[in-house]
Design an enzyme around this catalytic site. Structure first.
Site, PDB file in Angstrom:
ATOM      1  N   SER A   1       0.802  -1.226   0.000  1.00  0.00           N
ATOM      2  CA  SER A   1       0.000   0.000   0.000  1.00  0.00           C
ATOM      3  C   SER A   1       0.833   1.275   0.000  1.00  0.00           C
ATOM      4  O   SER A   1       0.326   2.341  -0.333  1.00  0.00           O
ATOM      5  CB  SER A   1      -0.949   0.014   1.200  1.00  0.00           C
ATOM      6  OG  SER A   1      -0.235   0.207   2.400  1.00  0.00           O
TER       7      SER A   1
ATOM      8  N   LYS B   1       1.188   4.429   6.823  1.00  0.00           N
ATOM      9  CA  LYS B   1       0.479   5.317   5.893  1.00  0.00           C
ATOM     10  C   LYS B   1       1.113   6.703   5.933  1.00  0.00           C
ATOM     11  O   LYS B   1       1.922   7.017   6.791  1.00  0.00           O
ATOM     12  CB  LYS B   1      -1.008   5.444   6.282  1.00  0.00           C
ATOM     13  CG  LYS B   1      -1.778   4.142   6.311  1.00  0.00           C
ATOM     14  CD  LYS B   1      -1.930   3.500   4.950  1.00  0.00           C
ATOM     15  CE  LYS B   1      -2.639   2.148   5.043  1.00  0.00           C
ATOM     16  NZ  LYS B   1      -2.559   1.390   3.797  1.00  0.00           N
TER      17      LYS B   1
END
Length: 200
Positions: free
Chosen positions: A39, A93
């Site tokens: 991701s 993230k």
């Protein structure tokens, strides 16, 4: 108690004290994290080891979301290790919006207060600028779901993956609180099994 027993007891106490210091330091100051998914590609790869500064945003009570001493808050562009608000899974993230921002994500592109974050092409691919930081961005799997425009509430942050079309992030699970952030990712310190230092 004999001299030998006292010496052995003293050694055991020393070893236990040293172990406690190491455990508290790891829980409170610094740690490492292994990247489990793609991701955040191309910034970090699956299997990379990330060095994490756990006091970047303040000093926390070990194993809790409470701060003993708060520092500066997370900034746009910071890469953070956080506990997912849905299941507590540890994620990596990028912070894209901070409290007070009006944020919108459309076709993978971020806009803050109506202004799109600058994006440019270079020989390595797409580069996005958030705050004062530039980072690589992947749109190979598309841009992912749209989000907003909406006002970021107090003590809330929007986090996204750099691989915008292949990231389960704030567009799915919503805002992340400062307390859910376990630390700031400082650098990739192990890549392909070899020691490296690639600042994030």
């Amino acid at each position: 108690m004999s001299t030998r027993q006292r010496s052995l007891l003293r050694d055991m106490v020393s070893v236990l004290a040293a172990s406690a210091v190491v455990l508290v330091a790891r829980a409170s100051f610094a740690d490492h994290y292994q990247v489990p998914s793609g991701s955040m590609e191309p910034t970090v790869q699956v299997g990379d080891q990330i060095c994490v500064n756990k006091v970047a945003y303040g000093l926390r009570v070990p194993a809790s979301q409470k701060y003993v001493l708060e520092g500066a808050g997370p900034a746009r562009g910071d890469v953070v290790v956080l506990a997912s608000p849905t299941d507590g899974e540890v994620l990596l993230k990028r912070v894209v919006a901070v409290p007070g921002d009006v944020v919108e994500v459309s076709a993978g592109r971020v806009a803050i207060d109506g202004a799109r974050a600058p994006v440019r092409e270079d020989e390595g691919g797409v580069v996005e600028e958030l705050g004062a930081r530039e980072h690589a961005l992947s749109m190979e799997s598309g841009g992912g779901p749209d989000f907003g425009p909406t006002l970021v509430p107090k003590d809330a942050y929007l986090v996204l993956g750099d691989n915008r079309g292949n990231s389960r992030d704030g567009r799915y699970f919503g805002w992340v609180t400062r307390g859910a952030m376990l630390g700031k990712a400082v650098a990739v310190c192990l890549h392909g099994g070899k020691p490296v230092w690639q600042p994030l």
